[in-house]
Design a protein around this motif. Sequence first.
Motif, PDB file in Angstrom:
ATOM      1  N   ILE A 259       0.837  -1.205   0.000  1.00  0.00           N
ATOM      2  CA  ILE A 259       0.000   0.000   0.000  1.00  0.00           C
ATOM      3  C   ILE A 259       0.873   1.256   0.000  1.00  0.00           C
ATOM      4  CG2 ILE A 259      -1.782   1.254   1.288  1.00  0.00           C
ATOM      5  CD1 ILE A 259      -2.643  -1.531   2.429  1.00  0.00           C
ATOM      6  N   GLY A 260       1.986   1.205   0.707  1.00  0.00           N
ATOM      7  CA  GLY A 260       2.884   2.350   0.812  1.00  0.00           C
ATOM      8  C   GLY A 260       3.564   2.327   2.172  1.00  0.00           C
ATOM      9  N   HIS A 261       4.532   3.210   2.385  1.00  0.00           N
ATOM     10  CA  HIS A 261       5.199   3.263   3.685  1.00  0.00           C
ATOM     11  C   HIS A 261       4.293   3.943   4.698  1.00  0.00           C
ATOM     12  CE1 HIS A 261       8.204   3.992   6.810  1.00  0.00           C
ATOM     13  NE2 HIS A 261       8.896   3.007   6.236  1.00  0.00           N
ATOM     14  N   ARG A 262       4.322   3.450   5.935  1.00  0.00           N
ATOM     15  CA  ARG A 262       3.393   3.951   6.949  1.00  0.00           C
ATOM     16  C   ARG A 262       3.547   5.448   7.207  1.00  0.00           C
ATOM     17  NH1 ARG A 262       5.835   0.540  12.019  1.00  0.00           N
ATOM     18  NH2 ARG A 262       7.950   1.371  11.973  1.00  0.00           N
ATOM     19  N   ASN A 263       4.721   6.041   6.859  1.00  0.00           N
ATOM     20  CA  ASN A 263       4.947   7.473   7.082  1.00  0.00           C
ATOM     21  C   ASN A 263       4.562   8.330   5.876  1.00  0.00           C
ATOM     22  OD1 ASN A 263       5.963   6.924   9.642  1.00  0.00           O
ATOM     23  ND2 ASN A 263       8.054   6.684   8.886  1.00  0.00           N
ATOM     24  N   ASP A 264       4.181   7.701   4.763  1.00  0.00           N
ATOM     25  CA  ASP A 264       3.807   8.458   3.566  1.00  0.00           C
ATOM     26  C   ASP A 264       2.411   9.065   3.730  1.00  0.00           C
ATOM     27  OD1 ASP A 264       6.178   7.754   2.432  1.00  0.00           O
ATOM     28  OD2 ASP A 264       5.353   6.173   1.144  1.00  0.00           O
ATOM     29  N   PRO A 265       2.188  10.285   3.205  1.00  0.00           N
ATOM     30  CA  PRO A 265       0.872  10.935   3.321  1.00  0.00           C
ATOM     31  C   PRO A 265      -0.242  10.071   2.731  1.00  0.00           C
ATOM     32  CG  PRO A 265       2.515  12.486   2.490  1.00  0.00           C
ATOM     33  CD  PRO A 265       3.169  11.133   2.497  1.00  0.00           C
ATOM     34  N   GLY A 266      -1.335   9.947   3.478  1.00  0.00           N
ATOM     35  CA  GLY A 266      -2.526   9.245   2.991  1.00  0.00           C
ATOM     36  C   GLY A 266      -2.506   7.743   3.132  1.00  0.00           C
TER      37      GLY A 266
ATOM     38  N   ASP B 107      -4.308  19.119   6.660  1.00  0.00           N
ATOM     39  CA  ASP B 107      -3.448  19.879   5.753  1.00  0.00           C
ATOM     40  C   ASP B 107      -3.264  19.090   4.453  1.00  0.00           C
ATOM     41  OD1 ASP B 107      -1.527  17.903   6.159  1.00  0.00           O
ATOM     42  OD2 ASP B 107      -0.278  19.109   7.497  1.00  0.00           O
ATOM     43  N   GLU B 108      -2.433  19.621   3.549  1.00  0.00           N
ATOM     44  CA  GLU B 108      -2.293  18.987   2.227  1.00  0.00           C
ATOM     45  C   GLU B 108      -1.651  17.607   2.298  1.00  0.00           C
ATOM     46  OE1 GLU B 108       1.342  21.362   3.123  1.00  0.00           O
ATOM     47  OE2 GLU B 108      -0.814  21.745   3.201  1.00  0.00           O
ATOM     48  N   LYS B 109      -0.977  17.291   3.419  1.00  0.00           N
ATOM     49  CA  LYS B 109      -0.368  15.971   3.582  1.00  0.00           C
ATOM     50  C   LYS B 109      -1.234  15.015   4.410  1.00  0.00           C
ATOM     51  CE  LYS B 109       4.463  17.305   2.951  1.00  0.00           C
ATOM     52  NZ  LYS B 109       5.827  17.290   3.546  1.00  0.00           N
ATOM     53  N   GLY B 110      -2.427  15.467   4.773  1.00  0.00           N
ATOM     54  CA  GLY B 110      -3.346  14.595   5.504  1.00  0.00           C
ATOM     55  C   GLY B 110      -3.186  14.637   7.010  1.00  0.00           C
ATOM     56  N   HIS B 111      -2.353  15.554   7.527  1.00  0.00           N
ATOM     57  CA  HIS B 111      -2.195  15.662   8.979  1.00  0.00           C
ATOM     58  C   HIS B 111      -3.305  16.550   9.546  1.00  0.00           C
ATOM     59  CE1 HIS B 111       1.546  13.630   8.541  1.00  0.00           C
ATOM     60  NE2 HIS B 111       2.151  14.632   7.910  1.00  0.00           N
ATOM     61  N   PRO B 112      -3.896  16.159  10.678  1.00  0.00           N
ATOM     62  CA  PRO B 112      -4.997  16.949  11.242  1.00  0.00           C
ATOM     63  C   PRO B 112      -4.514  18.269  11.845  1.00  0.00           C
ATOM     64  CG  PRO B 112      -4.482  15.085  12.674  1.00  0.00           C
ATOM     65  CD  PRO B 112      -3.631  14.932  11.455  1.00  0.00           C
ATOM     66  N   LEU B 113      -5.099  19.380  11.390  1.00  0.00           N
ATOM     67  CA  LEU B 113      -4.771  20.707  11.904  1.00  0.00           C
ATOM     68  C   LEU B 113      -5.720  21.120  13.021  1.00  0.00           C
ATOM     69  CD1 LEU B 113      -4.232  22.596   8.522  1.00  0.00           C
ATOM     70  CD2 LEU B 113      -2.459  21.782  10.093  1.00  0.00           C
ATOM     71  N   GLU B 114      -6.980  20.678  12.883  1.00  0.00           N
ATOM     72  CA  GLU B 114      -7.993  21.082  13.858  1.00  0.00           C
ATOM     73  C   GLU B 114      -9.095  20.029  13.910  1.00  0.00           C
ATOM     74  OE1 GLU B 114     -10.980  24.885  14.778  1.00  0.00           O
ATOM     75  OE2 GLU B 114      -9.882  24.772  12.879  1.00  0.00           O
TER      76      GLU B 114
END
Length: 716
Positions: free
Chosen positions: A201-208, A428-435
């Motif tokens: 699927i991808g590396h666990r640290n990659d966005p999304g 944010d654009e990388k999928g990290h929660p801002l609020e």
Amino acid sequence: MGKLYEERRQKVYDLICDRHYVPMKIKEIAIVMQVAKEDRQELEQVLLDLQTDGKIECTKRGKYKKAESVKLVGTFSATAKGFGFVEVEGRTEDVFIPENHVGGAMHGDTVEVSVLPGKTGKRCEGVITKVCERAVTEVVGTYEKCRNYGFVVPDNQKITRDIFVPQEWSKGAVDGHKVLVELTDYGSQMKNPEGKIKQIIGHRNDPGVDILSIVYAHDLPLEFPERVLNQAERVAKPVSEADCAGRKDLRAVDMVTIDGEDAKDLDDAVSLSYDEGKGIWHLGVHIADVTNYVQEGSALDCEARERGTSVYLADRVIPMLPHTLSNGICSLNAGEDRLALSCLMDIDGKGNVAGHEIAETVIRVNRRMSYASVKKILTDRDEAEREEYRELVPMFEQMETLAQILRKKRQARGSIDFDFPESKIILDEKGHPLEIKPYERNTATKIIEDFMLIANETVAQDYYWQGLPFVYRTHDNPDPDKIRQLAVFIANFGYGIKGGGDIHPKELQKLLVRVGDSPEESLISRLTLRSMKQAKYTPECSGHFGLAAKYYCHFTSPIRRYPDLQIHRIIKENLRGRMTPERIAHYEELLPGVASQCSRTERRADEAERETIKMKKVEYMCAHIGETFEGVISGMNNYGFYVELPNTVEGMVHVSNLIDDRYYYNETTYEMTGSMTGKVYRMGQKVKVIVADADKELRTIDFRVAADDGEQDADE
């Protein structure tokens, strides 16, 4: 050695099955079978194996006899700690399965269970003797590479054993890759399951990748097949005059869509006028005519039925229909001619539907409104907003009045409204929660809720009395035992409910009103919800307990829900006079499968959405470790208490983190009391907490009570 062991095991079993045998303890069996002292450990193992297989039972006095218990078949629910429960249809209590009696079953498997003799004061306990059907064939997890092999650590905490992957089946995965692994061997009590990696699927640290892992774990479909996309392109033609032939033309009627700011699939529009002379409201609920573009049995239809529903995750939407339709020709965009199925209702001053018409229509929405904008107009009385939409303001004010009338009527009959705050997560654009904040229910959202509810009820009642095959949204009465348990629980707080086990929804509605704004409101509301059954789709109209409605269906969202699409097809055939005996027979055969499939896909979507929200909440708190928040105690058990923050995030204060005293939990009063200080923590109590830890993999948030809330920090 294996053959010799099997022979001894058979001899022991033959002895116990002998018609002259009387139940004996292990020592007596050893004497009868002349088992030497040094071999008694093996005899003990033989007896345990026979018991695990459900062939023999051990009585309360430790005597062994042939199993007399009835074998039950049910669904295994595993826990992260290894033990689990088997839910058997028709039994009010599930069967507890200790870790050493799981027998290689995984969460969700259909299993055969042998119930062990009852133990005084303890719940029913059993042994899984056979896995009848596997629920899990693929697992999502994190790959951990060793020298010439690897393991996949499952994301699902209920799958407690790592999956062994030979190097030749690793597909080149490296440490930290999120992977989808196909199980090739389910293992045993002594051996791990085995599998081969089907997809990286991808590396666990990659966005999304975190949310993508949830998508794969729930087997949610991502891409549409090429033939489905091609068909969507072919049918998504602009509305022509030929398309409008035979339809009621409502393009001159003022109507609006009211949705969230970021909504793209606008499948419902509303119109309203008031006849002062007759005292009648003319409410129109206009729904996109999706069936005009999705023909029964087509590639589009088969794909939509398979998906069942659109899935709304924190960073993406997985639509039921391709965007060409859902965001294009089927979306009721302002200023565009659109084909619709309209429910036109005449409603009197008491909220009764005095008359109605369901018709194929052509419409043109005047303005695309947002909930925030309508709230500004009606609640905030914002002058700029009212000026911007001045030609529609009178209609919005009428909508507010009618919605209040409809809501009052629904509440009078006992409709239950669980007002739990939903979570809105800003990424944010990388999928990290801002609020993270509560999703606001305001005047505008309630107007749309009330109008959609009355349309759904009106359509369901119409087709029930026509006696035609249909798909209803049903919600069965709660299990009487669960209601009795709820009654015992709330009595601890001084509340009561009438009706015993056979309860009317009005009693639960009254309870929720009484506990409103009390310290225990959150707990009692949640337990009341848990005491109720899950709503589902059925071809039979058995009523909706939660809404206190005799007739209810889902008519208003055919872009994102297949049941709505299905009943639109039935309604249109009926309106066109094509509901022949052959078509009735066709639908009678078809609808049970459709209802079952849609109920299943709805549960799958709900689970994925909940899991995504929970994960993003934990990720958000990972960035706030060490910070102080004020929250409210929302739950309590032997291990500690839960604290809910104003932004809907919930974490636990474990008893081990209450370092100023030794605390004991009183399950009768739902209080945690310090043995020396006498300090008490109660439900609903405000408390300041520090974020101690947050684990994204385990989906857990740990708090500790802040020093200025009366408890010292660990480092002081």
